[in-house]
Design an enzyme around this catalytic site. Structure first.
Site, PDB file in Angstrom:
ATOM      1  N   GLU A  55       0.824  -1.209   0.000  1.00  0.00           N
ATOM      2  CA  GLU A  55       0.000   0.000   0.000  1.00  0.00           C
ATOM      3  C   GLU A  55       0.860   1.261   0.000  1.00  0.00           C
ATOM      4  O   GLU A  55       0.512   2.258  -0.637  1.00  0.00           O
ATOM      5  CB  GLU A  55      -0.929   0.005   1.220  1.00  0.00           C
ATOM      6  N   ALA A 161      13.240 -36.385  -8.351  1.00  0.00           N
ATOM      7  CA  ALA A 161      13.284 -36.740  -9.769  1.00  0.00           C
ATOM      8  C   ALA A 161      13.261 -38.251  -9.880  1.00  0.00           C
ATOM      9  O   ALA A 161      13.851 -38.957  -9.050  1.00  0.00           O
ATOM     10  CB  ALA A 161      14.541 -36.166 -10.419  1.00  0.00           C
TER      11      ALA A 161
END
Length: 353
Positions: A55, A161
């Protein structure tokens, strides 16, 4: 403005918020856009932990050329503005001071120091607040933050993997290279986005990894090794390069340069470690192996996301089989050459859509 228009500007907030990935934790990623008559006059995002919030950057941007329009504009924020003093002053006070008449928020902030207090402060000051617009996406954006505060533990990402036939290691001294160089670079990007990276003692000793993100820019993660005994060779690379290392174990408490051995007194080593990490505000952990450690997280039910890289062109024919997930749901798939990347979520984590 209708809900569809609000969602368009919130999408821009989400885009901006993601630019802070890896740099703002344990704070949430937040983006903000200031709109006057369907035109963006200011935008910003939370860039660095301890520094100005979204903001603030947004309003400062608008002040540069459109100061006279701020009091007639609508502020869009991906997450409820804070109402408390932390590292920076309350953003709700800033909004009120600049007399912004309307604020649209993606979702409420579940952090106990905020949770509705920012919205309440704005409404008490006469600001119109529209909330719960694109809430599911807003929560998913900060799934780490919401998991951390909602489940009282870090957000856990499992990664491995495997070959086409589900093998993740050779099972002997020979190292099995599975993923391709481009995918390996992606993994280093993933590392840079999390607070910590973890391996088990077996992986630390067998592979002697650096556990850094040298193939990608950004902050290096904290390194964690889980070792029941805590007996690790002091010459391991991870003790002598990069970020500090924490060794969670049973019984040892000591220091070695930038490494610290932390005793876990809980009967359950993983859950006890996660309690300590929560106390020390480590918001996310990237678990890379080995197989036993990954499966232990799955079996304990304390995982949130799993990223599985499958080399579809490689068949090992034997070796150490990859972990088996439980109670998972598919999030997404992608492909890099012969590597298929599949992302799953734990169906019990309500903060992941």
């Amino acid at each position: 403005m209708d809900t569809g228009t609000h969602e368009i500007y919130l999408q821009r907030c989400f885009q901006l918020a993601k630019l802070g990935a890896g740099n703002v934790a344990p704070n949430p990623m937040v983006g903000a856009v200031l709109v006057y008559e369907n035109r963006i006059i200011g935008e910003g995002y939370h860039q660095q932990y301890g520094e100005a919030h979204a903001e603030v950057h947004c309003i400062q941007h608008a002040l540069e050329q459109h100061a006279g329009l701020i009091e007639q504009s609508t502020l869009y924020v991906s997450l409820e503005p804070c109402a408390h003093y932390g590292k920076t002053p309350p953003c709700a006070d800033l909004i009120i001071r600049h007399r912004i008449p309307r604020v649209v928020v993606g979702c409420r902030d579940h952090f106990e120091a905020v949770n509705g207090k920012g919205i309440e402060k704005l409404r008490n000051a006469g600001v119109e607040v529209i909330e719960q617009i694109a809430a599911r996406e807003a929560i998913t954006l900060n799934k780490r933050f919401f998991t951390f505060h909602g489940l009282k533990r870090p957000y856990i990402i499992l990664k491995w993997a495997q070959t086409r036939d589900g093998i993740m290691a050779s099972g002997n001294a020979e190292r099995l290279k599975i993923s391709n160089p481009v995918t390996n670079r992606l993994v280093h990007r993933w590392r840079s986005e999390e607070a910590a990276i973890m391996v088990g003692a077996g992986t630390a000793m067998k592979d002697d990894p650096l556990l850094d993100n040298r193939h990608w820019f950004g902050k290096a993660p904290l390194k964690i090794v889980l070792s029941g005994s805590g007996n690790l060779p002091e010459e391991l690379k991870l003790f002598h390069a990069g970020n500090e290392t924490w060794v969670f174990n049973r019984g040892q408490t000591k220091k070695l340069g930038r490494a610290a051995w932390i005793n876990v007194e809980s009967d359950h080593l993983i859950k006890g470690m996660l309690d300590i990490l929560f106390e020390r505000r480590i918001q996310s952990v990237f678990v890379e192996g080995g197989r036993q450690l990954l499966q232990s997280f799955v079996d304990a039910g304390v995982w949130d996301e799993a990223r599985v890289i499958t080399n579809t062109a490689m068949i090992a024919g034997g070796g150490l089989r990859a972990p088996l997930l439980k109670e998972q749901a598919l999030l997404q798939t992608s492909t890099i050459d012969t590597d298929e990347i599949t992302v799953y979520k734990n169906i019990h984590n309500q903060f992941i859509v």
